[in-house]
Write an enzyme that holds these catalytic residues in place. Structure first.
Site, mmCIF file in Angstrom:
data_model
loop_
_atom_site.group_PDB
_atom_site.id
_atom_site.type_symbol
_atom_site.label_atom_id
_atom_site.label_comp_id
_atom_site.label_asym_id
_atom_site.label_seq_id
_atom_site.Cartn_x
_atom_site.Cartn_y
_atom_site.Cartn_z
ATOM 1 N N LYS A 85 -6.734 -4.399 -1.562
ATOM 2 C CA LYS A 85 -5.363 -3.995 -1.232
ATOM 3 C C LYS A 85 -5.025 -2.659 -1.881
ATOM 4 O O LYS A 85 -5.245 -2.469 -3.080
ATOM 5 C CB LYS A 85 -4.355 -5.058 -1.712
ATOM 6 C CG LYS A 85 -4.322 -6.308 -0.872
ATOM 7 C CD LYS A 85 -3.307 -7.305 -1.381
ATOM 8 C CE LYS A 85 -1.900 -6.945 -0.979
ATOM 9 N NZ LYS A 85 -0.932 -8.010 -1.360
ATOM 10 N N ASP A 119 0.606 -16.525 0.529
ATOM 11 C CA ASP A 119 0.978 -15.396 -0.329
ATOM 12 C C ASP A 119 1.210 -15.909 -1.750
ATOM 13 O O ASP A 119 2.341 -15.984 -2.234
ATOM 14 C CB ASP A 119 2.243 -14.740 0.231
ATOM 15 C CG ASP A 119 2.478 -13.344 -0.334
ATOM 16 O OD1 ASP A 119 1.578 -12.827 -1.015
ATOM 17 O OD2 ASP A 119 3.548 -12.777 -0.077
ATOM 18 N N GLU A 122 -5.675 -6.654 -5.175
ATOM 19 C CA GLU A 122 -5.032 -5.332 -5.208
ATOM 20 C C GLU A 122 -5.513 -4.485 -6.384
ATOM 21 O O GLU A 122 -5.689 -4.976 -7.501
ATOM 22 C CB GLU A 122 -3.514 -5.510 -5.289
ATOM 23 C CG GLU A 122 -2.745 -4.226 -5.069
ATOM 24 C CD GLU A 122 -1.382 -4.471 -4.438
ATOM 25 O OE1 GLU A 122 -0.630 -3.494 -4.281
ATOM 26 O OE2 GLU A 122 -1.074 -5.625 -4.099
ATOM 27 N N THR A 167 -1.159 -2.176 2.062
ATOM 28 C CA THR A 167 0.078 -2.903 1.818
ATOM 29 C C THR A 167 1.248 -1.938 1.598
ATOM 30 O O THR A 167 1.087 -0.725 1.690
ATOM 31 C CB THR A 167 -0.117 -3.855 0.618
ATOM 32 O OG1 THR A 167 1.018 -4.707 0.493
ATOM 33 C CG2 THR A 167 -0.351 -3.086 -0.667
ATOM 34 N N PHE A 178 5.921 -4.922 5.598
ATOM 35 C CA PHE A 178 6.793 -5.771 4.786
ATOM 36 C C PHE A 178 8.126 -6.042 5.481
ATOM 37 O O PHE A 178 9.097 -5.301 5.314
ATOM 38 C CB PHE A 178 7.022 -5.103 3.424
ATOM 39 C CG PHE A 178 5.943 -5.389 2.416
ATOM 40 C CD1 PHE A 178 4.641 -5.612 2.805
ATOM 41 C CD2 PHE A 178 6.241 -5.427 1.062
ATOM 42 C CE1 PHE A 178 3.644 -5.875 1.877
ATOM 43 C CE2 PHE A 178 5.256 -5.693 0.115
ATOM 44 C CZ PHE A 178 3.959 -5.922 0.516
#
Length: 316
Positions: free
Chosen positions: A131, A16, A95, A155, A177
């Site tokens: 994303k 990440d 993203e 996400t 998350f």
């Protein structure tokens, strides 16, 4: 064998981060970025030339100034993603602008623009995940994109309604998350020292995992946003785990034995009734934590996107 290497036997490990040196260090299968990570990366001196290159790319296009800024921003993400792909065998997640999260058509347009730029760089779209925030509109955009062989990573996923809608739409991958769910409950109820088995973020992923496997959904679950290694190890066996460099380092330096915690018990049932838009909106709205965290996440990524654009404008 250290815990990171042990974990790789049970789950695909994803870094990440957008920092190339850290990706080299941990040798993950995949990597994922977001506006916050891109913003941190382009503040580093070694990325200055990349920012300038992206600006020159956008300047050559016959489009208005606002669109040039947006295009340059996407180009930065694509070029960082392209660099990352030189050091991983799998995919990178890129993203779109979070401010588009409630506009299906703009999500689709933005996603195709990003894929087009990757292909200009000689990267096959099969190595990219787009994303998008897990709003109803973005999920519907992903449903269309998937049919065009543009795989998506949904996400900012906090509610079961989001997870169900993604699976039923044929989304390639979701990112629930864990840490942000944990944070919300800890702050809301003044909780301390939550056991990993009772961690609300961990329990949320386990619920999604069991539902997906029971009904043979192909959507990949990539647990994200961890606060400690206990959360990670409690989800060993989850399809994917995307982990920050700090926690990857802790796993790499720990040699205690770990066990697989999540197991596939597929029964090949069919869940016939797909969630409607009305059901999705109501069920998600009923989850106060999910409603607050999704809104907060979109705002934060939108804020970081503005910061990226400010850097672009400054360099123009």
């Amino acid at each position: 064998m250290n815990q990171l290497d042990q974990l790789k036997k049970y789950s695909i490990v994803v870094a990440d981060t957008g920092n190339i040196e850290l990706i080299k260090k941990f040798s993950p299968q995949d990597a994922t970025t977001n506006p916050s990570l891109i913003l941190n990366a382009i503040k580093l001196p070694e990325y200055k030339s990349l920012v300038l290159k992206s600006i020159e790319y956008a300047k050559k296009k016959n489009i208005d100034f606002k669109k040039k800024i947006s295009l340059a921003s996407n180009k930065i993400s694509v070029d960082i993603g392209t660099k990352i792909l030189n050091f991983i065998p799998g995919r990178v997640s890129t993203e779109i602008d979070a401010r588009l999260s409630f506009n299906k058509n703009l999500c689709i347009y933005n996603a195709k623009e990003i894929i087009s730029m990757y292909e200009e760089n000689g990267i096959n779209r099969n190595r990219i995940l787009i994303k998008l925030a897990s709003t109803w509109e973005s999920i519907q955009a992903a449903k269309i994109l998937e049919k065009e062989n543009i795989n998506c990573n949904l996400t900012l996923l906090f509610s079961f309604a989001q997870a169900r809608a993604c699976a039923e739409s044929g989304v390639f991958l979701i990112s629930p998350f864990v840490g942000r769910i944990y944070d919300w409950h800890k702050n809301k109820y003044n909780l301390e020292n939550i056991n990993s088995k009772n961690d609300p973020g961990v329990k949320s992923v386990k619920k999604i995992f069991n539902f997906y496997k029971k009904y043979s959904y192909k959507t990949i679950i990539m647990a994200a946003s961890f606060r400690n290694t206990c959360q990670i190890l409690e989800l060993s066996g989850c399809d994917y785990l995307t982990i920050s460099p700090i926690l990857l380092d802790k796993l790499k330096s720990n040699f205690n034995k770990i066990n697989k915690k999540l197991h596939v018990t597929t029964k090949n049932k069919i869940y016939k009734n797909k969630i409607t838009e009305e059901e999705f909106r109501f069920e998600h709205n009923e989850d106060i934590m999910a409603t607050e965290k999704l809104s907060e996440g979109i705002r934060q990524f939108g804020y970081d996107q503005k910061k990226i654009e400010e850097i672009i404008i400054k360099n123009i």
